[in-house]
Design a protein around this motif. Structure first.
Motif: not given
Lengths: 85, 557
Positions: B121, B132, B128, B114, B117-118, B302, B124-125, B300
């Motif tokens: 990306l 983790l 995480r 994970f 993957k994060f 867009a 923000l991801m 935030s």
């Protein structure tokens, strides 16, 4: 099998809080619920981590798929909502 | 037992005293690889059982802590507990153990999947990843029978010691139990310092010799002096702590207005970033807002907010301080602080790249529309010539263009002094604009060529560096001769002792985190302008930051 495609409504995308809320809601159903964005593998909607791996930003299209039409409707509605406010 | 008192010196970042036994943040376990060992088929189910038990223990501990906390801390802990028991993680680890991985290796490898993957990306991801890694360390420690890593949850007061604190470590710090924080790394603008300041916990960073202090040793931390003293006389230490508690009570009761003992007015102002923050800041004895960072309202968003939408955001802040000074800073975004609707180039060195006023090179309309929004808000709130300043100004031409754009809209233009060129040519800049505000964090970073985010460079990114103080003097002197206000907004203004020096250098306003206002106001009231000026003159003769700080303490406290 029911499918529905919706646009992500949370400004942060399907990130921590929105992903956790969707996973919790999906966990209440017996049937498998899958999420996908175009061209990518489907992921299990009961896993917040898997949902986050979609990398679905605000405005991205996400497809919800399940045998249970009510589940699809509920999860699709959550995705379309702003869950971070 | 250590029988003689030894004082370990670091950089004091939050004033205050604490006396309690020390407790170290437990380090992360050394991750077992275990890939060379394949579990026989008969024993694989046992590994799964072991893994499940460890995960459940870790999750239930986090859930328990969430239940005993409230607000943001409870939310962070609850979310971390939920990630630990995530079904996707369960499946990935289960697959590995079914193929013969040990529980430890399955934990490390499933989470690594994970993390990869994060990280890919990004954004923000990627944040995480820290969570983790935290879960992985907790589960592996549990499997190995080691104490849970991370911040201890004490039952009686402690002084917390750490290499440095991560955001996840600080979610649950309780000022009632954590009477001080000392770290070996970190600087005045590191995460540890910011959190300690918010919570009002005495804090010393960059205390490199801390490693020899054992768990349980009694220590006296002095966040103003930047020391951690082990083996101090208990009675004296307790007396000092009580005197400090009385001082802090005096801080609580300070109501302004800002002035020195002999009555010289000093504007003591708050830094805010949105309407909610401004309303919270208005509860402190601040005389206004010296820095309204507008970019944080847009992190935030867009799409670029319309002029009317922007005006309503700015209006909220103006409305929180009616009739008082509010200085609005235009967008200070850059590739290190990206705002979604601004196109940021990929940069190798973002601190020196396209940020602040430089964004206008690519999209001049962005600034024009923001100034329109500010002018509209000022009109709606009945503010005549609202003060607006531009960040990252490096040339007089930039200041001139910015001033013209402001004056067209009846706004009063100012600039931030962050780039050393703006301090060196302060007189030329002041010929173009109405006021200047020194951003000490960036001015220090650019003067010392030291990344303010790099914990190992804390000694360089110290606003007491004599070179920085001399640049501040240049700007202040230019203000005095042009009869235009020059102030400071930045962490330096929140240091009560340095605040006196800044006043002595000739600055007329100090803007800081709202909860630092009272301590600075109280300190200014205890000294005369002449003392501040003498302190400033003495400090300017110093050649090191440490010497400057101790000289100021000797003369002013």
């Amino acid at each position: 099998m029911t499918t529905q495609t919706v646009v992500v409504g949370s400004p942060v995308g399907l990130h921590a809080r929105p992903a956790a809320m969707i996973a919790t809601a999906a966990g209440a159903y017996e049937e498998e619920i899958l999420l996908s964005i175009e061209g990518e593998d489907e992921v299990d909607a009961t896993s917040a981590l898997m949902i986050m791996t979609l990398g679905a930003d605000f405005g991205a299209s996400v497809t919800v798929e399940s045998e249970n039409a009510a589940a699809v409707a509920e999860i699709a509605a959550l995705i379309a909502k702003d869950l971070d406010s | 037992m250590i029988d003689t008192a030894t004082a370990i010196t670091g950089t004091g970042v939050v004033a205050g005293l604490g006396y309690a036994p020390v407790q170290w943040v437990k380090p992360a376990p050394i991750l077992p690889l275990g890939h060379d060992r394949l579990v026989g088929e008969a024993l694989r189910d046992a590994e799964v059982t072991r893994w499940k038990a460890a995960v459940e223990t870790v999750a239930s501990r986090l859930t328990l802590r969430a239940a005993t906390n409230s607000g943001a801390a409870a939310e962070v802990l609850g979310a971390t507990a939920a990630l630990a028991t995530d079904r996707g993680l369960q499946r990935a680890a289960g697959k590995l153990m079914a193929a013969g991985s040990t529980a430890e290796a399955a934990t490390v490898d499933s989470i690594a999947q994970f993390i990869v993957k994060f990280e890919k990306l990004g954004g923000l991801m990627a944040e995480r990843v820290t969570d983790l890694g935290d879960i992985r360390n907790r589960v592996v420690s549990e499997l190995l029978g080691l104490p849970e890593p991370g911040v201890p949850t004490p039952v009686a007061p402690i002084i917390l010691l750490a290499e440095d604190l991560a955001p996840a470590d600080t979610a649950t710090l309780d000022p009632a139990l954590i009477h001080g924080i000392a770290t070996r790394l970190g600087g005045p603008t590191s995460h540890t310092a910011i959190i300690a300041r918010q919570l009002g916990i005495p804090c010393v960073v960059a205390a490199t010799d801390l490693q020899d202090v054992p768990d349980g040793a009694m220590a006296l931390i002095d966040g103003a002096a930047g020391t951690v003293e082990v083996g101090a006389d208990p009675e004296q230490a307790e007396a000092k702590v009580q005197a400090d508690a009385a001082r802090r009570a005096a801080v609580q009761s300070w109501k302004g207005p800002g002035r020195t003992q002999d009555g010289t007015a000093v504007e003591v102002l708050a830094n805010v970033q949105d309407g909610a923050g401004a309303r919270a800041a208005a509860k402190y004895p601040a005389a206004g807002v010296g820095l309204f960072r507008t970019e944080l309202c847009f992190l935030s968003a867009a799409h670029e907010p319309s002029v009317a939408e922007q005006a309503s955001i700015y209006s909220e802040v103006l409305a929180a301080f009616p009739g008082q000074k509010v200085v609005i800073r235009t967008l200070d975004a850059g590739s290190d602080k990206p705002v979604p609707f601004v196109v940021h180039p990929d940069e190798e060195n973002p601190a020196l790249g396209v940020r602040g006023i430089r964004l206008g090179n690519a999209d001049p309309g962005l600034l024009e529309r923001q100034l329109d929004g500010i002018a509209l808000a000022a009109e709606q709130q009945g503010v005549a010539s609202a003060k607006v300043m531009a960040p990252m100004i490096a040339t007089v031409d930039e200041a001139r263009d910015f001033a013209a754009a402001c004056r067209q809209r009846r706004l009063s233009p100012g600039i931030m002094v962050e780039v050393p060129s703006a301090a060196l040519l302060a007189d030329a800049f002041l010929a173009e604009v109405d006021f200047m505000s020194i951003g000490t964090n960036d001015l220090t970073q650019y003067t010392m060529a030291a990344d303010r985010m790099a914990p190992s460079l804390a000694a360089l990114t110290d606003p007491w560096q004599p070179a920085v103080l001399r640049l501040i003097r240049l700007a202040a002197a230019a203000g005095t001769s042009a009869q235009k206000p020059v102030g400071v907004c930045g962490e330096a203004a929140a240091d009560p002792l340095l605040a006196c020096i800044l006043v002595g250098l000739g600055l007329s306003s100090l803007s800081m985190a709202p909860n630092a206002v009272a301590a600075v106001g109280l300190q200014l009231e205890s000294v005369t302008l002449e003392q501040c000026q003498q302190g400033a003159a003495a400090v300017l003769r110093c050649t090191t930051a440490r010497e400057a700080r101790s000289m100021a303490r000797e003369l002013l406290s």
